[in-house]
Design an enzyme around this catalytic site. Structure first.
Site, mmCIF file in Angstrom:
data_model
loop_
_atom_site.group_PDB
_atom_site.id
_atom_site.type_symbol
_atom_site.label_atom_id
_atom_site.label_comp_id
_atom_site.label_asym_id
_atom_site.label_seq_id
_atom_site.Cartn_x
_atom_site.Cartn_y
_atom_site.Cartn_z
ATOM 1 N N SER A 29 -27.688 -36.892 -27.253
ATOM 2 C CA SER A 29 -28.771 -36.328 -26.448
ATOM 3 C C SER A 29 -30.107 -36.203 -27.175
ATOM 4 O O SER A 29 -31.144 -36.045 -26.530
ATOM 5 C CB SER A 29 -28.381 -34.961 -25.897
ATOM 6 O OG SER A 29 -28.357 -33.990 -26.913
ATOM 7 N N LYS A 70 -31.749 -29.036 -28.917
ATOM 8 C CA LYS A 70 -32.723 -29.651 -28.014
ATOM 9 C C LYS A 70 -34.124 -29.401 -28.550
ATOM 10 O O LYS A 70 -34.338 -28.587 -29.435
ATOM 11 C CB LYS A 70 -32.630 -29.063 -26.598
ATOM 12 C CG LYS A 70 -31.272 -29.137 -25.944
ATOM 13 C CD LYS A 70 -30.877 -30.524 -25.546
ATOM 14 C CE LYS A 70 -29.505 -30.528 -24.867
ATOM 15 N NZ LYS A 70 -28.872 -31.805 -24.904
#
Length: 168
Positions: A29, A70
């Site tokens: 990701s 993230k």
């Protein structure tokens, strides 16, 4: 000698608990910034996270013991939306320059607009086509945002594998 070993172990435990911790990257990701299997150092001191910081948090998008990593796109008080006429993310009406996005990915395939509450962060993966981030959790409490108190810290360095050692 045993006393020295105890002191060394105690110091290591305290550093890991309060100063810096190693995290393993479990998914794609955050590619190409972080690759699956990379190990990163995460600084645990401070809680003043800003746009474009890479942060580790837990207990928000899954079980309390699951860590996520993230990039911070917007902070408390910001309005974030996708996308302008040129396909760029907008924060507070200004387009973002995002050189870290995985080549071939758009800033977001899904349109969205969110106002980030105070004390929370809007986070997204750099590999936008393979990241279950704030966009995909807008039905949760906080509308997909991450409470600052759930942030473990800021990732600042890749330490493994040796070929990728360097700062973020």
């Amino acid at each position: 000698m045993p006393a020295i070993a105890v002191v060394v172990v105690l110091c290591a435990v305290l550093v890991n608990a309060f100063v810096v911790q190693v995290f393993w990257i479990p998914s794609a990701s955050m590619e190409d910034t972080l690759l699956e299997g990379d190990r990163v150092l995460v600084g645990k001191l401070g809680d003043d996270y800003g746009r474009q910081d890479v942060v580790v948090f837990s207990g928000v998008f899954g079980p309390d013991d699951k860590d996520f990593i993230k990039r911070v796109i917007a902070v408390g008080g910001d309005t974030v939306e996708c996308c302008d006429a040129r396909g760029r993310l907008m924060v507070n009406g200004r387009p973002l320059t995002e050189p870290y996005i995985q080549p071939g990915n758009r800033p977001s395939a899904t349109p969205f607009r969110a106002v980030v509450p105070p004390g929370r962060l809007w986070v997204m993966g750099d590999h936008r086509d393979d990241s279950a981030d704030s966009r995909y959790h807008q039905r949760l409490d906080g509308d997909g945002t991450v409470p600052v108190d759930k942030v473990v810290g800021r990732a600042f360095m890749i330490i493994w594998p040796p070929s990728r050692v360097g700062g973020l």
